[in-house]
Design a protein around this motif. Structure first.
Motif, PDB file in Angstrom:
ATOM      1  N   VAL A 185       0.857  -1.188   0.000  1.00 24.01           N
ATOM      2  CA  VAL A 185       0.000   0.000   0.000  1.00 24.01           C
ATOM      3  C   VAL A 185       0.893   1.237   0.000  1.00 24.01           C
ATOM      4  O   VAL A 185       1.625   1.477   0.959  1.00 24.01           O
ATOM      5  CB  VAL A 185      -0.927   0.014   1.236  1.00 24.01           C
ATOM      6  N   LYS A 186       0.834   1.992  -1.084  1.00 23.26           N
ATOM      7  CA  LYS A 186       1.689   3.180  -1.221  1.00 23.26           C
ATOM      8  C   LYS A 186       0.836   4.447  -1.245  1.00 23.26           C
ATOM      9  O   LYS A 186      -0.247   4.463  -1.828  1.00 23.26           O
ATOM     10  CB  LYS A 186       2.511   3.098  -2.509  1.00 23.26           C
ATOM     11  N   ASP A 187       1.353   5.484  -0.620  1.00 27.97           N
ATOM     12  CA  ASP A 187       0.685   6.787  -0.609  1.00 27.97           C
ATOM     13  C   ASP A 187       1.175   7.585  -1.814  1.00 27.97           C
ATOM     14  O   ASP A 187       2.083   8.403  -1.722  1.00 27.97           O
ATOM     15  CB  ASP A 187       0.997   7.524   0.703  1.00 27.97           C
ATOM     16  N   GLU A 188       0.566   7.315  -2.970  1.00 32.67           N
ATOM     17  CA  GLU A 188       1.007   7.947  -4.211  1.00 32.67           C
ATOM     18  C   GLU A 188       0.285   9.281  -4.407  1.00 32.67           C
ATOM     19  O   GLU A 188      -0.884   9.429  -4.054  1.00 32.67           O
ATOM     20  CB  GLU A 188       0.742   7.014  -5.396  1.00 32.67           C
ATOM     21  N   HIS A 189       1.000  10.231  -4.980  1.00 32.30           N
ATOM     22  CA  HIS A 189       0.449  11.562  -5.192  1.00 32.30           C
ATOM     23  C   HIS A 189      -0.375  11.579  -6.480  1.00 32.30           C
ATOM     24  O   HIS A 189       0.132  11.330  -7.571  1.00 32.30           O
ATOM     25  CB  HIS A 189       1.574  12.592  -5.278  1.00 32.30           C
ATOM     26  N   ASN A 190      -1.666  11.859  -6.331  1.00 30.89           N
ATOM     27  CA  ASN A 190      -2.568  11.941  -7.467  1.00 30.89           C
ATOM     28  C   ASN A 190      -3.599  13.015  -7.148  1.00 30.89           C
ATOM     29  O   ASN A 190      -4.347  12.905  -6.168  1.00 30.89           O
ATOM     30  CB  ASN A 190      -3.251  10.579  -7.710  1.00 30.89           C
ATOM     31  N   GLU A 191      -3.644  14.060  -7.967  1.00 28.30           N
ATOM     32  CA  GLU A 191      -4.477  15.218  -7.652  1.00 28.30           C
ATOM     33  C   GLU A 191      -5.953  14.851  -7.552  1.00 28.30           C
ATOM     34  O   GLU A 191      -6.657  15.261  -6.622  1.00 28.30           O
ATOM     35  CB  GLU A 191      -4.279  16.319  -8.702  1.00 28.30           C
ATOM     36  N   GLY A 192      -6.443  14.061  -8.495  1.00 31.33           N
ATOM     37  CA  GLY A 192      -7.854  13.679  -8.475  1.00 31.33           C
ATOM     38  C   GLY A 192      -8.196  12.846  -7.248  1.00 31.33           C
ATOM     39  O   GLY A 192      -9.216  13.082  -6.581  1.00 31.33           O
ATOM     40  N   ARG A 193      -7.342  11.856  -6.938  1.00 27.32           N
ATOM     41  CA  ARG A 193      -7.579  11.009  -5.772  1.00 27.32           C
ATOM     42  C   ARG A 193      -7.465  11.815  -4.486  1.00 27.32           C
ATOM     43  O   ARG A 193      -8.255  11.630  -3.549  1.00 27.32           O
ATOM     44  CB  ARG A 193      -6.565   9.861  -5.783  1.00 27.32           C
ATOM     45  N   ASP A 194      -6.475  12.708  -4.412  1.00 31.94           N
ATOM     46  CA  ASP A 194      -6.300  13.532  -3.206  1.00 31.94           C
ATOM     47  C   ASP A 194      -7.518  14.426  -2.970  1.00 31.94           C
ATOM     48  O   ASP A 194      -7.956  14.619  -1.829  1.00 31.94           O
ATOM     49  CB  ASP A 194      -5.036  14.388  -3.330  1.00 31.94           C
ATOM     50  N   THR A 195      -8.077  14.964  -4.054  1.00 29.60           N
ATOM     51  CA  THR A 195      -9.272  15.818  -3.925  1.00 29.60           C
ATOM     52  C   THR A 195     -10.462  15.020  -3.400  1.00 29.60           C
ATOM     53  O   THR A 195     -11.198  15.480  -2.514  1.00 29.60           O
ATOM     54  CB  THR A 195      -9.619  16.429  -5.294  1.00 29.60           C
ATOM     55  N   THR A 196     -10.652  13.804  -3.931  1.00 30.86           N
ATOM     56  CA  THR A 196     -11.758  12.948  -3.478  1.00 30.86           C
ATOM     57  C   THR A 196     -11.618  12.602  -2.001  1.00 30.86           C
ATOM     58  O   THR A 196     -12.597  12.661  -1.240  1.00 30.86           O
ATOM     59  CB  THR A 196     -11.797  11.659  -4.319  1.00 30.86           C
ATOM     60  N   ILE A 197     -10.395  12.239  -1.594  1.00 31.41           N
ATOM     61  CA  ILE A 197     -10.166  11.871  -0.191  1.00 31.41           C
ATOM     62  C   ILE A 197     -10.374  13.074   0.719  1.00 31.41           C
ATOM     63  O   ILE A 197     -10.985  12.963   1.797  1.00 31.41           O
ATOM     64  CB  ILE A 197      -8.744  11.290  -0.021  1.00 31.41           C
ATOM     65  N   ALA A 198      -9.892  14.247   0.303  1.00 33.91           N
ATOM     66  CA  ALA A 198     -10.046  15.451   1.132  1.00 33.91           C
ATOM     67  C   ALA A 198     -11.517  15.797   1.332  1.00 33.91           C
ATOM     68  O   ALA A 198     -11.944  16.112   2.456  1.00 33.91           O
ATOM     69  CB  ALA A 198      -9.306  16.621   0.475  1.00 33.91           C
ATOM     70  N   ARG A 199     -12.319  15.721   0.259  1.00 36.08           N
ATOM     71  CA  ARG A 199     -13.749  15.987   0.383  1.00 36.08           C
ATOM     72  C   ARG A 199     -14.427  14.968   1.290  1.00 36.08           C
ATOM     73  O   ARG A 199     -15.313  15.312   2.083  1.00 36.08           O
ATOM     74  CB  ARG A 199     -14.399  15.975  -0.998  1.00 36.08           C
ATOM     75  N   HIS A 200     -14.022  13.727   1.159  1.00 33.03           N
ATOM     76  CA  HIS A 200     -14.609  12.666   1.975  1.00 33.03           C
ATOM     77  C   HIS A 200     -14.310  12.901   3.466  1.00 33.03           C
ATOM     78  O   HIS A 200     -15.205  12.769   4.319  1.00 33.03           O
ATOM     79  CB  HIS A 200     -14.043  11.316   1.534  1.00 33.03           C
ATOM     80  N   VAL A 201     -13.069  13.272   3.778  1.00 33.38           N
ATOM     81  CA  VAL A 201     -12.699  13.527   5.180  1.00 33.38           C
ATOM     82  C   VAL A 201     -13.471  14.725   5.727  1.00 33.38           C
ATOM     83  O   VAL A 201     -13.938  14.718   6.871  1.00 33.38           O
ATOM     84  CB  VAL A 201     -11.170  13.747   5.286  1.00 33.38           C
ATOM     85  N   MET A 202     -13.632  15.760   4.911  1.00 33.78           N
ATOM     86  CA  MET A 202     -14.381  16.931   5.361  1.00 33.78           C
ATOM     87  C   MET A 202     -15.854  16.596   5.643  1.00 33.78           C
ATOM     88  O   MET A 202     -16.442  17.082   6.609  1.00 33.78           O
ATOM     89  CB  MET A 202     -14.305  18.039   4.304  1.00 33.78           C
ATOM     90  N   LYS A 203     -16.448  15.724   4.805  1.00 32.75           N
ATOM     91  CA  LYS A 203     -17.843  15.324   5.025  1.00 32.75           C
ATOM     92  C   LYS A 203     -17.984  14.562   6.334  1.00 32.75           C
ATOM     93  O   LYS A 203     -18.972  14.724   7.055  1.00 32.75           O
ATOM     94  CB  LYS A 203     -18.324  14.453   3.858  1.00 32.75           C
ATOM     95  N   ILE A 204     -16.990  13.722   6.630  1.00 28.76           N
ATOM     96  CA  ILE A 204     -17.034  12.968   7.886  1.00 28.76           C
ATOM     97  C   ILE A 204     -16.974  13.924   9.075  1.00 28.76           C
ATOM     98  O   ILE A 204     -17.728  13.786  10.045  1.00 28.76           O
ATOM     99  CB  ILE A 204     -15.875  11.945   7.943  1.00 28.76           C
ATOM    100  N   HIS A 205     -16.100  14.939   9.006  1.00 27.98           N
ATOM    101  CA  HIS A 205     -15.968  15.881  10.108  1.00 27.98           C
ATOM    102  C   HIS A 205     -17.184  16.805  10.222  1.00 27.98           C
ATOM    103  O   HIS A 205     -17.445  17.366  11.290  1.00 27.98           O
ATOM    104  CB  HIS A 205     -14.688  16.706   9.942  1.00 27.98           C
ATOM    105  N   LEU A 206     -17.914  16.966   9.124  1.00 30.82           N
ATOM    106  CA  LEU A 206     -19.128  17.779   9.160  1.00 30.82           C
ATOM    107  C   LEU A 206     -20.375  16.949   9.464  1.00 30.82           C
ATOM    108  O   LEU A 206     -21.495  17.449   9.394  1.00 30.82           O
ATOM    109  CB  LEU A 206     -19.312  18.496   7.806  1.00 30.82           C
ATOM    110  N   ASN A 207     -20.164  15.658   9.785  1.00 35.88           N
ATOM    111  CA  ASN A 207     -21.257  14.743  10.168  1.00 35.88           C
ATOM    112  C   ASN A 207     -22.324  14.615   9.090  1.00 35.88           C
ATOM    113  O   ASN A 207     -23.514  14.557   9.367  1.00 35.88           O
ATOM    114  CB  ASN A 207     -21.922  15.204  11.472  1.00 35.88           C
ATOM    115  N   ARG A 208     -21.885  14.594   7.832  1.00 34.46           N
ATOM    116  CA  ARG A 208     -22.863  14.474   6.745  1.00 34.46           C
ATOM    117  C   ARG A 208     -23.022  13.039   6.256  1.00 34.46           C
ATOM    118  O   ARG A 208     -23.820  12.782   5.372  1.00 34.46           O
ATOM    119  CB  ARG A 208     -22.441  15.362   5.571  1.00 34.46           C
TER     120      ARG A 208
END
Length: 397
Positions: A185-208
């Protein structure tokens, strides 16, 4: 898999492999009394921050019987079994460890690389034979450990370094061979994937994303379904699937032999009967998810694909090449020569700079990779020790 999707984005093949681990294959009892394990073992190796611990915690919650432990806080007795003296009766009593308590379920081991080598050796029998033999203080018995092992580990350097294939892993081949699937499992830099993960984490913190999604079952229902499938469903290979798998096994062996002949090098992980049994278990678990009695061609194809993208791909890409016991034949010969010369030139008790050792052997036309491999192997065996901030090597035995 939908449950994982709400908490961890991406890694579809890993999620499917975890689902296979939860359901497991079919345990078989031979006419002579011997048994073949049906539980699937899975290992995740790689960078921190890739949700390995989240997956382990969720498996513990979903499994009918789940035990979670950390490698740093686990000993051989804590994982297997221990014999202690009862303070009131002064008699010896036996207490089961994590793998005994997880009999019929899953044991999740986080920080697997932080365990001591002696403690990892203690679970060899528990992983393959699924028993633990005890002969202590007059107590001689055998305990069952019919459980799957789901382990997660980091690289020696913290993050995975592609330029140092064999040095990333601090495991012996005896423990690696007991895992049905190994994922890098590698933490590879990918702009599209990073954007999806960032939005997902923000939704979790906003309890959505607290509510259960449409079409999903609750954790309690999922746990009951897994328990029912493991208890009531024992699928077997159909004649067509068995013939197809046997044919593909011969094709894989033939292509591996052809590749070795053309490149004059042996593959790092050979295709053996142990790998064949792993593929059978994966196919049976895929069938068990649908509560069907016999596997289909689609199950065999998917099991071959999962094995290809996990262990086989990691070995072919060089991620596991160089590990002791998984090295090419020519490399093994060079490693033996370097180790023999190293022991002759440096007696027990001598201290030598590591850079000087590498420099001396490279002048003799040995590769730097072989020299570092020998040093790592001897350090794991306890024959060498690092001194002075890992700049000097002391030969102990």
């Amino acid at each position: 898999k939908q449950w994982y999707q709400r908490r961890v984005r991406g890694s579809e093949d890993i999620k499917k492999s975890i689902a296979c681990l939860l359901f497991g294959g079919s345990r078989k009892r031979m006419p002579d009394g011997l048994t073949r394990r049906g539980d699937i073992n899975l290992l995740l190796l790689g960078d921190p921050g890739t949700a390995k611990s989240q997956l382990l915690k969720f498996v513990e919650k979903c499994a009918p019987i789940g035990v979670y432990t950390s490698g740093k806080g686990s000993s051989a007795a804590g994982l297997t079994a221990s014999v202690m003296r009862d303070p009131s009766t002064r008699c010896f009593v036996m207490e089961g460890g994590a793998m005994v308590l997880a009999d019929g379920g899953v044991v999740c081991i986080d920080e697997f690389d932080k365990m001591r080598e002696d403690d990892r050796v203690a679970i060899h029998e528990a992983m393959e034979q699924q028993t633990i033999s005890i002969a202590k203080a007059g107590i001689t018995t055998t305990l069952n450990t019919r459980c799957s092992v789901f382990a997660a580990a980091n690289s020696v350097f913290g993050r995975w370094d592609d330029t140092k294939g064999e040095e990333n892993i601090d495991f012996m081949p005896t423990i690696l061979s007991r895992f049905d699937m190994i994922y890098i499992v590698k933490d590879e830099h990918n702009e599209g994937r990073d954007t999806t993960i960032a939005r997902h984490v923000m939704k979790i913190h906003l309890n959505r994303e607290q509510a259960t999604g449409e079409g999903e079952m609750s954790i309690e229902m999922l746990k009951k379904y897994i328990a029912f499938a493991r208890a009531k469903c024992g699928p077997r290979l159909s004649d067509a699937s068995a013939a197809k798998l046997a044919h593909r096994y011969v094709v894989m062996r033939t292509s591996a032999r052809k590749h070795e002949h053309e490149s004059s090098r042996r593959l790092s992980i050979p295709i053996t009967v142990r790998q064949l049994e792993s593929i059978v278990r994966i196919a049976e678990s895929l069938t068990k998810m649908r509560l069907q009695p016999f596997t289909t061609d689609a199950d065999v194809e998917e099991s071959l694909r999962l094995f290809q993208v996990s262990t086989l791909e990691s070995a072919m890409s060089g991620s596991l090449s160089g590990v002791e016991g998984l090295t090419a034949l020519e490399d093994q010969e060079e490693v033996r020569k370097v180790e023999k010369q190293l022991k002759q030139r440096f007696p027990i008790g001598s201290q030598v700079s590591e850079s000087r050792i590498i420099q001396d052997f490279t002048k003799q036309r040995f590769t730097e990779r072989s020299v570092k491999t020998v040093l790592n192997i001897m350090i794991r065996r306890g024959e060498l020790q690092h001194r002075m901030q890992r700049k000097v090597v002391l030969r102990v035995k």
